[in-house]
Design an enzyme around this catalytic site. Structure first.
Site, PDB file in Angstrom:
ATOM      1  N   HIS A  37      -7.488   7.882   1.808  1.00  0.00           N
ATOM      2  CA  HIS A  37      -6.302   8.972   1.184  1.00  0.00           C
ATOM      3  C   HIS A  37      -6.975  10.243   1.795  1.00  0.00           C
ATOM      4  CE1 HIS A  37      -4.280   5.815  -1.631  1.00  0.00           C
ATOM      5  NE2 HIS A  37      -5.406   5.187  -1.398  1.00  0.00           N
TER       6      HIS A  37
ATOM      7  N   ASN B 266      -0.611   4.076  -6.815  1.00  0.00           N
ATOM      8  CA  ASN B 266       0.255   3.825  -5.464  1.00  0.00           C
ATOM      9  C   ASN B 266       1.610   3.963  -5.490  1.00  0.00           C
ATOM     10  OD1 ASN B 266      -2.186   4.064  -3.725  1.00  0.00           O
ATOM     11  ND2 ASN B 266      -2.406   1.744  -3.660  1.00  0.00           N
TER      12      ASN B 266
END
Ligand code: HDE
Length: 704
Positions: free
Chosen positions: A72, A144
């Site tokens: 990420h 997510n």
């Protein structure tokens, strides 16, 4: 105007520094008189080591990078506000979820695999992290845009990430799963079948960060006043709907604007188009823990909305861009273990493993245990404890007492309950089991929900999944890996495996590969285990297809393709109508600066065929005028139209511009809009409301 719409800054912003009208100083506050020249012996001479001002500047510069996030790394964020809109006090004591309460938030979206500078349009899961600055401390919902995950146990996480990241010998490919090591891993891990279908769907190439759903993924627990737990799954539902681009577009966007998503979020907020998401919850009574055909603690499973409906409990509005990317977006430290009273974790083994990793990674990445004191991470209600010292301690704790219990500070700081405040309490869950390294049999069904997902997609969405698997596996050069993955797809859906197999020149094996079985049996010695009968075969909520009447033009970008000599009337009637619907009309010409209209007046334009491309827009309009003859000879215009057509976008032509069609590859269909004034506008708006004319793919037999 746009500033008026902004919601007030929160307390975190007292740390914002504004250089305007200030004299430059060193980091110690010494005024700098010359920021151009080092201290030298003579004006051509060697530099002097005593030049404190130069050393101060370079010492800082040399340390301006910190380790990027292991996963990420590439992210974009914004500030906003969350407003609770429903009374759910019977389930949770969480203060920020009390109806009517408003809480500042900081939300960061990210891709997973690429480095910090990688393209936004990589095929990937998107992170969706929200930090709520509640009055009972910070709460992080670190989710997510896909509701399930690749693996079931945190122990496998470093391996998953090593497999998807660039290969260690040559560091290729960047921000892409289409390579040997990723599919080697996935084809040995049948538990990743469900998530890999999601990642091969268009969910993994969103049109905008503002047009994605978010999911907490794991099952969490709400805890009420009596200490009673209710299982909960979190959902973020975007008000703009869920939209994606096509894979061919995604690859081209990466070339034309690799900051496409970041720019889109920034510009929307800057222009006062504040994105909003409704927060929904699925609530499952503790008594129903084992009621379903799947295990609610298994993070490779979702709970279909048909079985447990999503209740909307609040709305998040992102209304302010960060002042500084590094200080805020980069230094934001999220942690799914950061909970507030009324919310607790479940025993999901992936979630349990995450609790350690985030705290640990922040300690490393942000240089020690005081990262909570960075402005972006500070709780708004303050922090009061006896923890001391450590790298980069910003606070200056007062007094001689830094221990508990104490009498010298009258026992301060108190336990929450001594002062009558709630305080965090973990759910008093009873557990009676042996300590083992093992996996529950209820986690052993890897294909039923993957099939549910596939069967819930529209024919076009299914076709995109077939193409995505075919693309990725074609990039794998090891035929054994391709075959192993085909065997997994065969277990999910025969037709899917056969179509992908066709594109790979392989017949899919009917049985799982012996190597895959060997690995599956490490967790489930009796694998395969007969799955339970699923409750449903299809779930509409899993498809992104827009239901009639549900589409919107809000913030979609419509390109007006033109040149000098275009009719202003032809531009303005369409522009007014589209802007009334909330769309953004963008004029694209052959040069920036003053565009000359047929009627004589001019307008400043910012976008040209040189700087922009069809993939950056949602639909196209060609107005009439003297510009038409110029466009007929402009290859960039013709490519724009041809590509827009290929990517199933709506193309409208004013009556005087229809002649351009014969220079293009366009075949008329419902997305090619011709006609006179009102009909042209109404038809165009209607088609764009449906977002894309995906049916075009079938009729033309060409992939978008
Ligand atoms: Fe993460 N994950 N993760 N993850 N994750 C990180 O934390 C980790 C998982 C997610 O915007 C890291 O600060 C483990 C699931 C997001 O800053 C790290 C496991 C989900 C973000 C980490 C998982 C996520 C991260 C890297 C398996 C969806 C970005 C840098 C047990 C629910 C947060 C950092 C941001 C970031 C570990 C699995 C979402 C290394 C060990 C499942 C959105 O701590």
């Amino acid at each position: 105007m746009k500033n008026e719409k902004r919601i007030q800054r929160n307390e975190v912003d007292q740390y914002v520094i504004d250089n305007s009208q200030k004299t430059m100083t060193t980091n110690d506050g010494v005024p700098v008189q010359d920021n151009n020249n080092m201290l030298k012996v003579g004006n051509r001479g060697p530099a002097l080591q005593q030049d404190h001002i130069y050393l101060d500047k370079l010492m800082h510069f040399d340390r301006e990078r910190i380790p990027e996030r292991v996963v990420h790394a590439r992210g974009s964020a914004a500030h906003g506000i969350f407003e609770a809109t429903a009374d759910i006090s019977e389930f949770t004591t969480a203060d920020f979820l009390k109806k009517g309460k408003k809480t500042p938030v900081f939300t960061r979206f990210s891709t997973v695999a690429g480095f910090k500078g990688s393209t936004d349009l990589a095929r990937d899961v998107r992170g969706f992290s929200v930090k709520f600055y509640t009055e009972e401390g910070n709460y992080d919902l670190v989710g997510n845009n896909i509701p399930v995950f690749f693996i079931q146990d945190a122990m496998n996480f470093p391996d998953l990430v090593h497999a998807v990241k660039p290969e260690p010998n040559n560091e290729m490919p960047q921000a892409a799963s289409a390579h040997n090591t990723f599919w080697d891993f996935i084809s040995l891990m049948p538990e990743s079948a469900h998530m890999s279908l999601w990642v091969m769907s268009d969910r993994a190439i969103p049109r905008s960060l503002r047009m994605m759903e978010g999911f907490g993924v794991h099952t969490f627990k709400f805890i009420n006043q009596e200490g009673k737990a209710t299982f909960v799954k979190f959902h973020w539902k975007p008000r703009l709907g869920v939209r994606a681009v096509s894979w061919n577009e995604a690859q081209k966007i990466s070339g034309f604007d690799s900051d496409f998503h970041r720019r889109d979020l920034w510009e929307a907020i800057d222009g006062g188009d504040f994105p909003q998401w409704d927060l929904g919850v699925q609530l499952i009574p503790e008594a129903d823990e084992m009621k379903f055909s799947f295990d609610i603690l298994d993070p490779t499973k979702l709970i279909p909305e048909e079985l447990v409906p999503v209740r909307i409990i609040g709305t998040m509005t992102l209304n302010r861009n960060p002042e500084n990317f590094f200080a805020e977006t980069e230094q934001a430290a999220f942690d799914p273990g950061r909970l507030v009273p009324g919310i607790d974790v479940s025993d999901d083994p992936l979630l349990q493993g995450r609790i350690f990793s985030y705290m640990d990674t922040q300690n490393y990445r942000l240089g020690g245990p005081n990262f909570h004191e960075l402005p972006i991470n500070r709780p708004i209600n303050g922090k009061y404890n006896n923890q001391k010292d450590g790298f980069s301690r910003f606070d200056i704790p007062k007094g001689a007492v830094s221990y508990f219990p104490n009498s010298k500070a009258e026992g301060c700081p108190f336990h929450a309950k001594l002062k009558g405040e709630g305080g965090y309490q973990s759910h008093a869950q009873k557990i009676d089991a042996a300590k083992v390294r093992a996996r529950a049999d209820s986690f052993a069904d890897h294909f039923t929900q993957a099939r549910l997902f596939f069967n819930s997609q529209s024919p076009e969405e299914q076709e995109h999944i077939v193409q995505a698997f075919s693309f990725e596996l074609s990039k794998v050069d090891d035929v054994d890996i391709r075959r192993r993955e085909l065997a997994i797809l065969y277990q999910v859906e025969k037709g899917l495996a056969e179509q992908v197999g066709h594109n790979l020149g392989l017949t899919p094996p009917k049985e799982l590969d012996p190597l895959t079985l060997q690995f599956a049996r490490q967790n489930h010695p009796q694998y395969p285990i007969q799955p339970k009968k699923p409750e449903i075969q299809k779930s509409d909520a899993l498809s992104m297809q827009i239901k009639p009447g549900e589409g919107t033009l809000q913030t979609l970008k419509i390109a007006f393709l033109l040149d000098d000599g275009v009719s202003k009337a032809s531009v303005d009637t369409m522009r007014d109508a589209l802007e009334k619907e909330g769309a953004k009309a963008v004029l694209i010409g052959s040069h920036v600066g003053k565009l000359k209209f047929l009627e004589g007046d001019t307008e400043d334009i910012q976008h040209t065929f040189l700087t922009d491309a069809s993939v950056l827009y949602d639909a196209f309009y060609t107005p009439e005028g003297d510009s038409v003859a110029k466009l007929a000879a402009n290859p960039d215009y013709l490519q724009c139209i041809n590509e827009g057509f290929r990517h199933c976008k709506a193309l409208a032509f004013a009556p005087g511009a229809e002649s351009l069609l014969k220079h293009t590859l366009v075949k008329e269909d419902k997305g090619v809009i011709l006609g006179s004034k009102k009909k042209l506008i109404d038809d165009f708006i209607n088609v764009v409301k449906g977002y894309r004319v995906w049916e075009r793919e079938k009729s033309r037999k060409v992939q978008a």
